[in-house]
Write an enzyme that holds these catalytic residues in place. Structure first.
Site, mmCIF file in Angstrom:
data_model
loop_
_atom_site.group_PDB
_atom_site.id
_atom_site.type_symbol
_atom_site.label_atom_id
_atom_site.label_comp_id
_atom_site.label_asym_id
_atom_site.label_seq_id
_atom_site.Cartn_x
_atom_site.Cartn_y
_atom_site.Cartn_z
ATOM 1 N N ARG A 81 -3.840 57.349 36.627
ATOM 2 C CA ARG A 81 -2.933 58.075 37.530
ATOM 3 C C ARG A 81 -1.534 58.228 36.932
ATOM 4 O O ARG A 81 -0.833 59.204 37.228
ATOM 5 C CB ARG A 81 -2.871 57.335 38.870
ATOM 6 C CG ARG A 81 -2.008 57.999 39.933
ATOM 7 C CD ARG A 81 -2.094 57.216 41.233
ATOM 8 N NE ARG A 81 -1.004 57.522 42.150
ATOM 9 C CZ ARG A 81 -1.031 58.496 43.046
ATOM 10 N NH1 ARG A 81 -2.091 59.260 43.135
ATOM 11 N NH2 ARG A 81 0.000 58.691 43.856
ATOM 12 N N ILE A 97 1.667 64.898 45.161
ATOM 13 C CA ILE A 97 0.380 64.322 44.807
ATOM 14 C C ILE A 97 0.043 63.305 45.886
ATOM 15 O O ILE A 97 0.900 62.503 46.289
ATOM 16 C CB ILE A 97 0.394 63.674 43.400
ATOM 17 C CG1 ILE A 97 -0.981 63.059 43.081
ATOM 18 C CG2 ILE A 97 1.512 62.657 43.241
ATOM 19 C CD1 ILE A 97 -1.111 62.549 41.641
ATOM 20 N N SER A 98 -1.176 63.366 46.388
ATOM 21 C CA SER A 98 -1.571 62.495 47.500
ATOM 22 C C SER A 98 -1.605 61.031 47.087
ATOM 23 O O SER A 98 -1.667 60.696 45.899
ATOM 24 C CB SER A 98 -2.954 62.904 48.020
ATOM 25 O OG SER A 98 -2.920 64.186 48.581
ATOM 26 N N ALA A 99 -1.584 60.170 48.083
ATOM 27 C CA ALA A 99 -1.709 58.729 47.856
ATOM 28 C C ALA A 99 -3.104 58.404 47.326
ATOM 29 O O ALA A 99 -4.077 59.094 47.641
ATOM 30 C CB ALA A 99 -1.451 57.969 49.154
ATOM 31 N N HIS A 146 -7.096 60.157 47.810
ATOM 32 C CA HIS A 146 -7.987 60.606 46.737
ATOM 33 C C HIS A 146 -9.326 59.876 46.812
ATOM 34 O O HIS A 146 -10.393 60.495 46.673
ATOM 35 C CB HIS A 146 -7.324 60.367 45.376
ATOM 36 C CG HIS A 146 -6.251 61.344 45.050
ATOM 37 N ND1 HIS A 146 -5.146 61.021 44.292
ATOM 38 C CD2 HIS A 146 -6.105 62.655 45.374
ATOM 39 C CE1 HIS A 146 -4.375 62.089 44.167
ATOM 40 N NE2 HIS A 146 -4.936 63.085 44.818
#
Length: 306
Positions: free
Chosen positions: A116, A140-142, A146
């Protein structure tokens, strides 16, 4: 033909809000944990918050105008890994497993392989369980979001299958898709901000799936994701990384019979919808959980701040 199904039991117990925060759905009688927050570091319009808990009954929540709106990040399980000394993908995955977020061995393997840190802005805490600004009014999502989406799509991300990532951003989830479908499959990212497409390709080139990008089974394109990417349709799996007011018909059309799409739907109040296309072409839709995402809109509206 759409078949609307009732929310899953998991959705009744847990919901995710504020671009990836998690909260426990309040009962009518049990005091509700309300997390007040103090910013510790800002990323453009998005703030990483350190949370402290106080107890309020559900009737009190109406007096809190920012609760569940995304203006503030209230969370019962969000930022699970923040401040825990997480310094690599393996530790991040182990932390999410310990909290019960990741149950799939395959998803754990993939998220442990795709680093990441290659897909977040320099100097940010890459492995914290929080969303991050990536510029251009995008995030960007946590990691837990994901993981949730990968697990929902896992059966449709088998080797040789086709996957579409709408609003691919920095390329992280597209890279995860590519690793899962392999060189005989096809992973496609669509992003309408050209600068993000360019940087996502650079990110992928540094990652474990760089050979797939070079070979052509992984690609990222500039385009309006609401229209999908017909060139490589139909898709076994479609992920949408922003909230649509309603499910775009082109994405339903490009979903393969037997395929699955995961998409947040709504405006102020949003739900993560699981869309399954049956073998006869009919569509079943159910709600997985409540979420909070940035809106799925035009490039111009996004750059204006929606």
């Amino acid at each position: 033909m759409y078949n609307l199904l009732s929310p899953s039991p998991r959705a009744v117990a847990i919901a995710r809000i504020a671009y990836g925060c998690v909260y426990t759905t309040p009962s009518a009688t049990t005091p509700t944990p309300l997390l007040t927050s103090t910013p510790t570091r800002s990323f453009s319009h998005l703030h990483r918050l350190r949370c402290t808990v106080s107890l309020l009954r559900p009737s009190t929540l109406s007096s809190c105008p920012n609760f569940l709106t995304g203006n503030s990040h209230f969370c019962g399980m969000a930022w699970l890994l923040s401040g825990r000394g997480i310094h690599d993908s393996k530790a991040m995955v182990e932390g999410l497993q310990s909290y019960g977020v990741i149950s799939s061995k395959k998803v754990a393997e993939v998220m442990g392989t795709i680093d990441r840190a290659l897909f977040v802005p320099d100097g940010t805490p890459a492995y914290d369980d929080s969303p991050m600004s990536i510029g251009y009014n995008a995030t960007i999502s946590a990691p837990h979001m994901h993981a949730t989406c990968l697990q929902l799509l896992e059966k449709n991300l088998q080797p040789g299958m086709h996957a579409l990532d709408v609003g691919s951003g920095t390329g992280y989830l597209t890279a995860c898709f590519a690793l899962m479908v392999g060189p005989k499959g096809r992973a496609v990212g669509v992003e309408h901000i050209p600068e993000l497409v360019s940087s996502s390709i650079e990110n992928i080139q540094k990652s474990a799936v760089a050979p797939l990008l070079k070979e052509g089974s992984l690609s990222v394109h500039v385009g309006d994701g609401r229209l999908g990417w017909p060139e490589f349709a139909p898709y076994d799996a479609i992920h949408v990384g922003a909230a649509a007011p309603e499910i775009p018909q082109p994405l339903i059309d490009q979903l393969k019979p037997g395929g699955r799409m995961v998409i947040p739907v709504g405006n102020l109040y949003q739900d993560l919808k699981v869309v399954d296309k049956n073998m006869d072409g009919s569509v079943s839709i159910r709600t997985e959980t409540s979420v909070r995402y940035v809106p799925l809109t035009s490039r111009e509206a996004q750059l204006r701040g929606y």
